[in-house]
Design a protein around this motif. Structure first.
Motif, PDB file in Angstrom:
ATOM      1  N   LEU A 145     -32.004  36.188  46.465  1.00 58.73           N
ATOM      2  CA  LEU A 145     -32.658  35.867  47.728  1.00 58.73           C
ATOM      3  C   LEU A 145     -34.114  35.524  47.445  1.00 58.73           C
ATOM      4  O   LEU A 145     -34.820  36.270  46.764  1.00 58.73           O
ATOM      5  CB  LEU A 145     -32.586  37.044  48.703  1.00 58.73           C
ATOM      6  CG  LEU A 145     -33.363  36.896  50.015  1.00 58.73           C
ATOM      7  CD1 LEU A 145     -32.832  35.726  50.830  1.00 58.73           C
ATOM      8  CD2 LEU A 145     -33.308  38.176  50.831  1.00 58.73           C
ATOM      9  N   ARG A 146     -34.548  34.377  47.957  1.00 64.36           N
ATOM     10  CA  ARG A 146     -35.947  33.961  47.909  1.00 64.36           C
ATOM     11  C   ARG A 146     -36.378  33.590  49.330  1.00 64.36           C
ATOM     12  O   ARG A 146     -35.669  32.842  50.009  1.00 64.36           O
ATOM     13  CB  ARG A 146     -36.158  32.772  46.974  1.00 64.36           C
ATOM     14  CG  ARG A 146     -35.961  33.068  45.504  1.00 64.36           C
ATOM     15  CD  ARG A 146     -36.374  31.898  44.625  1.00 64.36           C
ATOM     16  NE  ARG A 146     -35.643  30.688  44.935  1.00 64.36           N
ATOM     17  CZ  ARG A 146     -36.172  29.620  45.489  1.00 64.36           C
ATOM     18  NH1 ARG A 146     -37.456  29.604  45.829  1.00 64.36           N
ATOM     19  NH2 ARG A 146     -35.446  28.538  45.719  1.00 64.36           N
ATOM     20  N   PHE A 147     -37.516  34.085  49.745  1.00 61.42           N
ATOM     21  CA  PHE A 147     -37.992  33.703  51.078  1.00 61.42           C
ATOM     22  C   PHE A 147     -39.501  33.865  51.141  1.00 61.42           C
ATOM     23  O   PHE A 147     -40.105  34.637  50.388  1.00 61.42           O
ATOM     24  CB  PHE A 147     -37.284  34.524  52.161  1.00 61.42           C
ATOM     25  CG  PHE A 147     -37.951  35.829  52.515  1.00 61.42           C
ATOM     26  CD1 PHE A 147     -38.631  35.992  53.714  1.00 61.42           C
ATOM     27  CD2 PHE A 147     -37.876  36.905  51.652  1.00 61.42           C
ATOM     28  CE1 PHE A 147     -39.228  37.182  54.034  1.00 61.42           C
ATOM     29  CE2 PHE A 147     -38.463  38.104  51.972  1.00 61.42           C
ATOM     30  CZ  PHE A 147     -39.151  38.243  53.167  1.00 61.42           C
ATOM     31  N   ARG A 148     -40.094  33.088  52.034  1.00 58.94           N
ATOM     32  CA  ARG A 148     -41.540  33.124  52.264  1.00 58.94           C
ATOM     33  C   ARG A 148     -41.772  33.114  53.775  1.00 58.94           C
ATOM     34  O   ARG A 148     -41.541  32.107  54.439  1.00 58.94           O
ATOM     35  CB  ARG A 148     -42.223  31.930  51.601  1.00 58.94           C
ATOM     36  CG  ARG A 148     -43.745  31.932  51.775  1.00 58.94           C
ATOM     37  CD  ARG A 148     -44.416  30.787  51.025  1.00 58.94           C
ATOM     38  NE  ARG A 148     -43.932  29.485  51.473  1.00 58.94           N
ATOM     39  CZ  ARG A 148     -43.146  28.700  50.788  1.00 58.94           C
ATOM     40  NH1 ARG A 148     -42.703  29.078  49.605  1.00 58.94           N
ATOM     41  NH2 ARG A 148     -42.751  27.529  51.250  1.00 58.94           N
ATOM     42  N   PRO A 149     -42.212  34.231  54.325  1.00 64.66           N
ATOM     43  CA  PRO A 149     -42.442  34.295  55.775  1.00 64.66           C
ATOM     44  C   PRO A 149     -43.872  33.908  56.126  1.00 64.66           C
ATOM     45  O   PRO A 149     -44.803  34.071  55.330  1.00 64.66           O
ATOM     46  CB  PRO A 149     -42.171  35.767  56.083  1.00 64.66           C
ATOM     47  CG  PRO A 149     -42.640  36.478  54.850  1.00 64.66           C
ATOM     48  CD  PRO A 149     -42.365  35.552  53.686  1.00 64.66           C
ATOM     49  N   LEU A 192     -35.077  42.311  52.004  1.00 61.33           N
ATOM     50  CA  LEU A 192     -36.319  42.151  51.251  1.00 61.33           C
ATOM     51  C   LEU A 192     -37.486  42.133  52.233  1.00 61.33           C
ATOM     52  O   LEU A 192     -37.352  41.640  53.356  1.00 61.33           O
ATOM     53  CB  LEU A 192     -36.285  40.857  50.443  1.00 61.33           C
ATOM     54  CG  LEU A 192     -37.336  40.687  49.331  1.00 61.33           C
ATOM     55  CD1 LEU A 192     -37.211  41.799  48.307  1.00 61.33           C
ATOM     56  CD2 LEU A 192     -37.165  39.335  48.662  1.00 61.33           C
ATOM     57  N   VAL A 193     -38.636  42.667  51.788  1.00 63.64           N
ATOM     58  CA  VAL A 193     -39.852  42.714  52.593  1.00 63.64           C
ATOM     59  C   VAL A 193     -40.934  41.918  51.875  1.00 63.64           C
ATOM     60  O   VAL A 193     -41.064  42.002  50.645  1.00 63.64           O
ATOM     61  CB  VAL A 193     -40.321  44.168  52.819  1.00 63.64           C
ATOM     62  CG1 VAL A 193     -41.609  44.195  53.636  1.00 63.64           C
ATOM     63  CG2 VAL A 193     -39.243  44.963  53.522  1.00 63.64           C
ATOM     64  N   ALA A 194     -41.689  41.124  52.622  1.00 61.24           N
ATOM     65  CA  ALA A 194     -42.783  40.336  52.042  1.00 61.24           C
ATOM     66  C   ALA A 194     -43.922  40.241  53.035  1.00 61.24           C
ATOM     67  O   ALA A 194     -43.727  40.367  54.255  1.00 61.24           O
ATOM     68  CB  ALA A 194     -42.311  38.936  51.645  1.00 61.24           C
ATOM     69  N   LEU A 195     -45.116  40.022  52.512  1.00 58.96           N
ATOM     70  CA  LEU A 195     -46.302  39.832  53.333  1.00 58.96           C
ATOM     71  C   LEU A 195     -46.353  38.391  53.813  1.00 58.96           C
ATOM     72  O   LEU A 195     -45.873  37.476  53.145  1.00 58.96           O
ATOM     73  CB  LEU A 195     -47.554  40.168  52.528  1.00 58.96           C
ATOM     74  CG  LEU A 195     -48.876  40.263  53.286  1.00 58.96           C
ATOM     75  CD1 LEU A 195     -48.847  41.410  54.269  1.00 58.96           C
ATOM     76  CD2 LEU A 195     -50.029  40.448  52.296  1.00 58.96           C
ATOM     77  N   SER A 196     -46.930  38.189  54.969  1.00 59.10           N
ATOM     78  CA  SER A 196     -47.006  36.852  55.545  1.00 59.10           C
ATOM     79  C   SER A 196     -47.723  35.894  54.595  1.00 59.10           C
ATOM     80  O   SER A 196     -48.806  36.177  54.094  1.00 59.10           O
ATOM     81  CB  SER A 196     -47.752  36.896  56.886  1.00 59.10           C
ATOM     82  OG  SER A 196     -47.919  35.600  57.415  1.00 59.10           O
ATOM     83  N   GLY A 197     -47.086  34.749  54.331  1.00 58.90           N
ATOM     84  CA  GLY A 197     -47.655  33.745  53.446  1.00 58.90           C
ATOM     85  C   GLY A 197     -47.313  33.919  51.990  1.00 58.90           C
ATOM     86  O   GLY A 197     -47.596  33.028  51.189  1.00 58.90           O
ATOM     87  N   GLU A 198     -46.704  35.044  51.604  1.00 57.28           N
ATOM     88  CA  GLU A 198     -46.349  35.301  50.214  1.00 57.28           C
ATOM     89  C   GLU A 198     -44.841  35.157  50.023  1.00 57.28           C
ATOM     90  O   GLU A 198     -44.058  35.449  50.931  1.00 57.28           O
ATOM     91  CB  GLU A 198     -46.785  36.709  49.784  1.00 57.28           C
ATOM     92  CG  GLU A 198     -48.279  36.967  49.912  1.00 57.28           C
ATOM     93  CD  GLU A 198     -49.090  36.109  48.966  1.00 57.28           C
ATOM     94  OE1 GLU A 198     -48.557  35.740  47.899  1.00 57.28           O
ATOM     95  OE2 GLU A 198     -50.249  35.803  49.294  1.00 57.28           O
TER      96      GLU A 198
END
Length: 524
Positions: free
Chosen positions: A322-326, A280-286
């Motif tokens: 999958l849940r994550f917050r980078p 999974l891909v996410a933006l920083s803080g999201e």
């Protein structure tokens, strides 16, 4: 109304009579009409928190400031006053002397040069600039770490400076998270149990040593029918059908001897391997979430208005989640909140409610916050579980005999071993300009000949056109002439397999450096 504070030359550093006088606009117009007023062309600039001496053109008898919160005025001598900047902003100072009145514009500015020097000294390897816009400071530039932004804000807040933060964090701000959940479970079961019964005209009986849950391995119900008199010969009959339990492995009987036996002898090995690799891909803080699975229905009993009970259906999710917050901290460091989960339906623990069978859910779940560098892998969770259970049910005495006692006891031994590990890999990524190959990209529908006559459910993809001689030469110069296919694509953590491509056999050497020597080297 216009408010101003007056100072007298004879009063020294204190306001005249300690009072603030208010003059209406009409009175001010009359005064200006009767008095010669001079206005300074250039404003007087004072840095915030600093003082400045100002010489008057003639001896002053009275001084007034329109906004005392911006600047503090002290009359030192009839020809000299002291200005002290207390708040960023602009105001006017009025000076009286004889028949002369002078209005001076005072601008209290923030010391931007000092702030810029402090920021550059605090963050030496960054491009931070500070500039002034009216009564605030605008901070621009690129910082290398997220905590530097918090430190910069704390510095400006401690000095009670009004500012606008326009800084950015350097580097890539998108994070690719690759999670691998691997589990291996092995179970070994050994059981041995014997049930039998014998009947005749004068005797019947049997052995029904059962399992730990109670009851015989294969129940046999024998007895008189309900209402039978106890006087005389009692007719013993089978009160229920004698079936063969599904757990029995061997059964048999001797009709002439009225004898039947049931044996449960089993050696069973179970093996389970689970591998889930969500990406999974996410933006920083999201926060981002991913689910590959489904939903199963659960009946829920609810009281209806008529006093009865109604059944409603709720759905619960299962599968790979999958849940994550980078949070990108800079310098290739990433802080992750990650919560992977793998669940599956199972009959172990399933229940039945009002005729509905509700399956149980076997879940592997982890949740944590960690910090790692770009492309690093962290084993965020792991489990090693080993269990061993044994049970022996027997008839006392005869069930303890070495060989014959096996007919009068039931034994079960079970051992299990589970190994589980959860690995996470975080990488800073940028989008591709071209789309990579996707699953099923090379699928070709079969034609009628391939489907009906050859039984193929997938057609044969057409071959790629032969490469040109200059392309082969370029691949040889780059050391890539042994590659085959559109690219080296592999799963996360998997090493790319070695190419099985054969070297080219034909190459036109016209116009190529090296002549036939290049042809021979490529062939080798």
């Amino acid at each position: 109304m216009t408010t101003r504070t007056e100072y007298s030359a004879s009063a020294g550093r204190q306001p005249k009579s300690g009072r603030t006088r208010c003059y209406c606009t009409v009175a001010a117009v009359v005064m200006l009409a009767l008095t010669s007023v001079a206005t300074a062309a250039d404003p007087v600039k004072v840095l915030l928190g600093q003082s400045q001496l100002v010489d008057t053109p003639w001896p002053v008898t009275r001084v007034a400031v329109t906004d005392p919160a911006v600047v503090n005025v002290q009359v030192l001598t009839p020809s000299q006053i002291l200005l002290q900047g207390t708040q960023a902003g602009e105001t006017d100072i009025l000076l009286w002397g004889g028949d002369e009145v002078k209005t001076t514009r005072v601008e209290v500015e923030i010391d931007v040069a000092r702030i810029r020097q402090e920021l550059q000294g605090l963050f030496p390897r960054t491009t931070v600039e500070a500039s002034r816009f009216r009564d605030m400071v605008i901070v621009k530039g690129t910082l290398s770490r997220a905590e530097q932004i918090a430190q910069m804000r704390s510095l400006l807040d401690a000095q009670d400076i009004k500012y606008l933060d326009m800084t950015t964090l350097g580097g890539v701000q998108q994070v690719l998270l690759q999670v691998r959940i691997a589990e291996v479970s092995r179970t070994a079961i050994r059981t041995l149990g014997v049930n039998f019964f014998d009947g005749g005209e004068n005797f019947f009986g049997g052995v029904s040593v059962g399992a730990a849950s109670g009851g015989a391995l294969n129940p046999v119900s024998v007895g008189p029918a309900e209402g039978t008199s106890i006087l005389g010969n009692i007719p013993f009959t089978f009160n229920a059908d004698v079936g063969v339990n599904s757990s029995m492995t061997v059964f048999g009987g001797f009709p002439d001897k009225n004898f039947q036996f049931f044996i449960q002898a089993l050696a069973e090995n179970q093996y389970l391997r689970i591998l889930a690799e969500p990406t999974l891909v996410a933006l920083s803080g999201e926060e981002a979430s991913f689910l590959a699975g489904g939903e199963f229905p659960i009946p829920v009993a609810q009281d209806s208005s008529g006093g009865g009970t109604s059944i409603t259906i709720e759905y619960r999710e299962f599968g790979v989640r999958l849940r994550f917050r980078p949070t990108v901290l800079g310098d290739g460091t990433i802080q992750l909140y990650v919560a992977p989960e793998v669940s599956e339906l199972t009959d172990i623990g399933a229940v039945e409610i009002s005729g509905f069978r509700v399956p149980a859910v076997s879940t592997r779940r982890a949740e944590t916050t960690l910090q790692l560098k770009n492309h690093q892998t962290f084993a965020m969770a792991g489990l090693i579980n080993r269990t061993a259970t044994a049970r022996s049910s027997r008839i006392p005495g005869i069930g303890d005999l070495p060989v014959l006692g096996a007919l009068f006891r039931s034994s079960r031994h079970s051992s299990g071993e589970t190994e589980l590990v959860v690995l996470v890999t975080a990488s800073l990524v940028e989008p591709l300009n071209t789309a990579p190959p996707w699953p099923g990209m090379g699928h070709v529908m079969p034609n009628d000949w391939e489907f009906y006559l050859l039984g193929q459910i997938e057609g044969v993809a057409p071959g790629a056109p032969p490469a040109a001689a200059e392309d082969i030469q370029l691949l040889h110069e780059m050391g890539l002439y042994r590659l085959k296919g559109p690219g080296a694509w592999a799963r996360h953590g998997q090493q790319a397999a070695a190419s099985q491509a054969a070297p080219p056999r034909e190459l036109t050497t016209t116009g190529l450096p090296g002549g036939a020597g290049v042809q021979d080297e490529i062939t080798r």
